[in-house]
Structures are given as structure tokens and as C-alpha cells.
Design a protein around this motif. Structure first.
Motif, short mmCIF file in Angstrom:
data_model
loop_
_atom_site.label_atom_id
_atom_site.label_comp_id
_atom_site.label_asym_id
_atom_site.label_seq_id
_atom_site.Cartn_x
_atom_site.Cartn_y
_atom_site.Cartn_z
N THR A 220 0.75 -1.29 -0.02
CA THR A 220 0.17 0.05 -0.13
C THR A 220 0.75 1.27 -0.11
O THR A 220 2.25 1.25 0.41
CB THR A 220 -0.88 0.07 1.20
OG1 THR A 220 0.00 0.19 2.57
CG2 THR A 220 -1.50 -1.43 1.22
N CYS A 221 0.27 2.42 -0.13
CA CYS A 221 1.04 3.72 -0.26
C CYS A 221 1.48 3.92 1.03
O CYS A 221 2.82 4.52 1.46
CB CYS A 221 0.08 4.85 -0.81
SG CYS A 221 0.03 4.92 -2.45
N SER B 175 4.45 1.95 1.43
CA SER B 175 5.61 2.42 0.77
C SER B 175 6.47 3.62 1.43
O SER B 175 7.56 3.87 1.30
CB SER B 175 5.20 2.92 -0.90
OG SER B 175 4.75 1.69 -1.39
N THR C 37 5.45 -0.14 -7.33
CA THR C 37 4.18 0.47 -7.45
C THR C 37 4.45 1.89 -7.73
O THR C 37 5.75 2.59 -7.58
CB THR C 37 3.52 0.42 -6.40
OG1 THR C 37 3.99 0.84 -5.04
CG2 THR C 37 3.05 -1.07 -5.75
N CYS D 72 3.37 4.44 -6.12
CA CYS D 72 3.79 5.03 -4.60
C CYS D 72 5.26 4.72 -4.34
O CYS D 72 6.01 5.64 -3.67
CB CYS D 72 3.06 4.75 -3.70
SG CYS D 72 1.36 5.28 -3.77
N ASP D 73 5.64 3.48 -4.77
CA ASP D 73 7.21 3.32 -4.41
C ASP D 73 8.35 4.36 -5.20
O ASP D 73 9.21 5.00 -4.59
CB ASP D 73 7.46 2.02 -5.04
CG ASP D 73 7.05 0.78 -4.13
OD1 ASP D 73 6.69 1.17 -3.02
OD2 ASP D 73 6.93 -0.22 -4.74
#
Length: 283
Positions: A3-4, A7, A32, A34-35
Motif C-alpha cells: 500500500t502507499c 511504501s 508501484t 507510490c514506491d
């Protein structure tokens, strides 16, 4: 899939090393959006570190070099002119390679400096790190460019101001502190703002040139390249890092604009010089 929030927790300080986040960087399909947002944002820590220290220390060195170059004494003006010429005449990218190669050749045990009553050993291993060696290169480079700006401003100070200072009986130090230095700053500040912006952009070259990123702890562009290599998609990571640098540029323009207003507060509005960003594509 992370999930964000995960991250953010794992990567927002990862640029400081493995002790400050996930041990390994995300790879391949595990990456992702967000990563990329948070890991590239963490890399800005080093961009800000390089730019802030180089600009702060380089400012004082540049003033000294500009005054030395403006001096009528050739013992000061010739070395100062040569320093400015060498660093302005050679590409910054080459300077990174040259200094890293020179730092690697230094003895790892350090350099002994005998002071008579005691021998001082200077540790040279830190010079091969980006945080020290890369910073030195940026510092010398911005000193040369800023010194040339200040030198031009020194030559543009109205003679009437200097004659008025002499008429008031000011000594050399008082004259420099109260007339020459403020006038030099006021005249050079718009151009110096562009130098600060360009130096901040140049921090992306530190890990791109020769200095290694230990424990995969790099600046923003280092992580952008990493994501492009992993995903083969340059249209996410590069716009993210560009967006972050646009925000940094706006912050610099705002900060330097406040200083510019302070320097020109005694002038009528129509005579105040406004800061304009003029991109420099070749350095």
C-alpha cells in the motif's frame, strides 16, 4: 502489493541507507507508483544537501575570489583569474571524473601533516564518497561561476558611490562593508539566483559520473534511472523527478526573490530589478 502507507514507511528515508528503510529496493513487477514517488522523494535529501552546502560555503569563497580577482595586486588577481578560468572552461562532468580519479589515488591510510609538536593524520577515505568528494567538486565549480558574477558586479559599481564613500572618510574595510559589498550583491543577485538554480540541477550529475552510491543510497535522479531500468518505462520516473525539481526551483526563486526585495528596498519600484530564470543548457 504494497500500500502507499507501506511504501512511505519503507522508502521515504531509504536514501540515507539500509538502516533507514527497506533493505532492498523494489524490483520488476513489484514496483508501484507510490514506491517511485516516495523513493525518488527520499533521494531529494541528497540533492538538497549538495546544493545547500555548496551554495552556502561557495558564496563566501566566491566573494573572496572575486575581490582577489578585482585586486590590483597580481599576486592575488592572477591565481584568482586562473582558478575561475579553469573551472569555467572545463565541463562539470569531466571535473567529477577527474577529482574522483585523483581522490582514489590518495593513500587509504591517510596523509600525515607534521605540525612540529604533533603529527596530524588527515583521513582521505571520505573523499571518495559522493557526500564529501562530490560536494567538493560542486563547491569549487559554483565558487568559480559565482566569483565571475561578483567580479562583474564589482566592475559595475558606480564610481560616484565610491567617491562619496571616500569623501566621507571611510576606511577600506568600512567602505567595503557599507558600500562595495551591498552594491555588489544588489547588482549580481538576479544572475546569482540563476547560478543557484543551475547548481541545484547539477546535483543530479554526482552519482551519474563516477562517485558510487553505497548501499544504493543515491539522489533523486539515481532512483529515477533505477526505476527506468527495472520497468523499461521512462514516462513515469523521469516526470516525477522533473516535477520535484520544478518545485525546488520555485522554492529557490521565492527565497532569493525575498532577498532581492530586501537588497533593493531603498529603490523606487520602477527601478527594482526583477529575478528572471534564464536556463543554461551547456556548462
Amino acid at each position: 502489493m504494497r500500500t502507499c502507507a507501506e511504501s512511505f514507511e519503507g522508502y521515504i528515508l531509504r536514501a540515507l541507507g539500509r538502516d533507514y528503510g527497506e533493505r532492498l529496493l523494489p524490483r520488476n513487477l513489484d514496483i508501484t507508483l507510490c514506491d517511485q514517488l516516495f523513493l525518488i522523494a527520499s533521494g531529494l535529501i541528497w540533492n538538497i544537501y549538495f546544493a545547500a552546502l555548496a551554495i552556502f560555503v561557495g558564496f563566501f569563497l566566491a566573494v573572496a575570489v572575486a575581490v582577489a580577482k578585482f585586486s590590483e595586486n597580481r599576486l592575488f588577481s592572477v591565481p584568482a583569474s586562473a582558478f575561475v578560468f579553469v573551472f569555467r572552461g572545463s565541463p562539470l562532468f569531466i571535473q567529477f571524473f577527474f577529482f574522483y580519479s585523483a581522490f582514489v589515488l590518495l593513500p587509504r591510510s591517510g596523509i600525515d601533516i607534521p605540525l612540529g609538536f604533533v603529527t596530524l593524520t588527515v583521513n582521505t577515505t571520505a573523499l571518495t564518497t559522493a557526500q564529501v568528494g562530490g560536494l567538493i567538486v560542486l563547491l569549487l565549480n559554483t565558487t568559480a561561476y559565482s566569483a565571475e558574477l561578483f567580479f562583474g558586479a564589482l566592475r559595475s559599481i558606480p564610481k560616484g558611490d565610491l567617491e562619496a564613500a571616500d569623501a566621507y572618510g571611510m576606511g577600506p574595510l568600512t567602505k567595503f562593508r557599507r558600500v562595495v559589498f551591498p552594491s555588489m550583491l544588489r547588482l549580481a543577485w538576479p544572475s546569482y539566483t540563476n547560478e543557484a538554480i543551475f547548481l541545484t540541477h547539477s546535483t543530479t550529475l554526482v552519482f551519474l559520473s563516477a562517485f558510487p552510491a553505497r548501499q544504493q543510497a543515491g539522489e533523486a535522479f539515481y532512483y529515477a534511472r533505477y526505476f527506468v531500468d527495472q520497468t523499461f518505462n521512462p514516462f513515469v520516473a523521469y516526470p516525477i523527478v522533473a516535477g520535484y525539481f520544478v518545485l525546488l526551483t520555485l522554492a529557490i526563486i521565492g527565497l532569493y526573490g525575498l532577498v532581492n526585495m530586501r537588497l533593493n528596498r531603498h529603490l523606487p519600484k520602477e527601478r527594482r530589478r526583477r529575478i528572471r530564470f534564464r536556463p543554461q543548457y551547456i556548462r
